[in-house]
Design an enzyme around this catalytic site. Sequence first.
Site, mmCIF file in Angstrom:
data_model
loop_
_atom_site.group_PDB
_atom_site.id
_atom_site.type_symbol
_atom_site.label_atom_id
_atom_site.label_comp_id
_atom_site.label_asym_id
_atom_site.label_seq_id
_atom_site.Cartn_x
_atom_site.Cartn_y
_atom_site.Cartn_z
ATOM 1 N N HIS A 171 0.616 -1.177 -0.250
ATOM 2 C CA HIS A 171 -0.165 0.356 0.286
ATOM 3 C C HIS A 171 0.894 1.312 -0.616
ATOM 4 C CE1 HIS A 171 -3.342 2.042 1.929
ATOM 5 N NE2 HIS A 171 -2.123 3.345 1.934
ATOM 6 N N GLU A 172 1.705 1.510 0.797
ATOM 7 C CA GLU A 172 2.819 2.684 0.533
ATOM 8 C C GLU A 172 3.599 2.876 -0.084
ATOM 9 O OE1 GLU A 172 2.134 4.554 3.221
ATOM 10 O OE2 GLU A 172 0.584 3.866 4.648
ATOM 11 N N HIS A 227 1.853 4.586 -3.265
ATOM 12 C CA HIS A 227 1.813 5.533 -3.268
ATOM 13 C C HIS A 227 2.912 6.133 -3.036
ATOM 14 C CE1 HIS A 227 -1.598 6.414 -0.821
ATOM 15 N NE2 HIS A 227 -1.493 5.657 0.533
#
Length: 265
Positions: free
Chosen positions: A57-58, A61
Amino acid sequence: MTTASRKSEQRISPVFLGITAVTAVTGWAVWTDFAASPGLAVFLFVTSAWVVSLCLHEYAHARTALHSGDISVGAKGYLSLNPLAYTHALLSIILPVLFVIMGGIGLPGGAVFIERDRIRGRWRHSLISAAGPLTNVLFAVVCTAPFWLDALDGVPADFRFALAFLALLQVSAAILNFLPVPGLDGYGVIEPWLSYNVKRQVEPFAPFGLLFVFALLWVPSVNAVFFDAVDAVLRGLGINDLETYCGQSLYRFWEGADEYCAVSP
């Protein structure tokens, strides 16, 4: 910056590789019923897989920000998938894991620090914010593939239940992340399109947005609506309520496994 430096910044962290190895080994243990305690194996498998999804997820980004103009993310370690390198390790990793253990909710992680002034174009800003929860959506699709592909023949019950519970975490995380609440990714998606005055008025509330959402989730009626939405999505992906319930029951092995789940086919 040299090519060698860029490659070193994007080298996958041994920490992430170790977590992935734990996921693979414990997943094998659940599948083969190798572990003396099936619940402990499910706990380790789901927890490590959840941490892997948080790292991805990170990373999503950061990778999207890199291609949008923020070349600083590599030097910060965000492209290494190392959970220890993120700006908010407490929000990104520790709290989400604790919430899974305590309540079975996919808590959204804290976003990596993006230097937004390096990025031009509202669409790029929106995509950077959307990239994280879209990773949870993709993870949920992968977890539920055996269900919606009707390919469960030969899949052990405990492994099926573990996948169902892991899918619940991914779906709940995606829904929460996409809420247009300050401090969450959903607000980051729409923020570039808001007027300057609106953004200035909302800015002071951003640090409290996540706390506000989880305070609401403690309200029984709100909690019921939220999980009804999660269950509806899961049913659309071929997972029924019993499978997620049994998955969570196995995961919380210290409470004792539900006897019905233990004998379910």
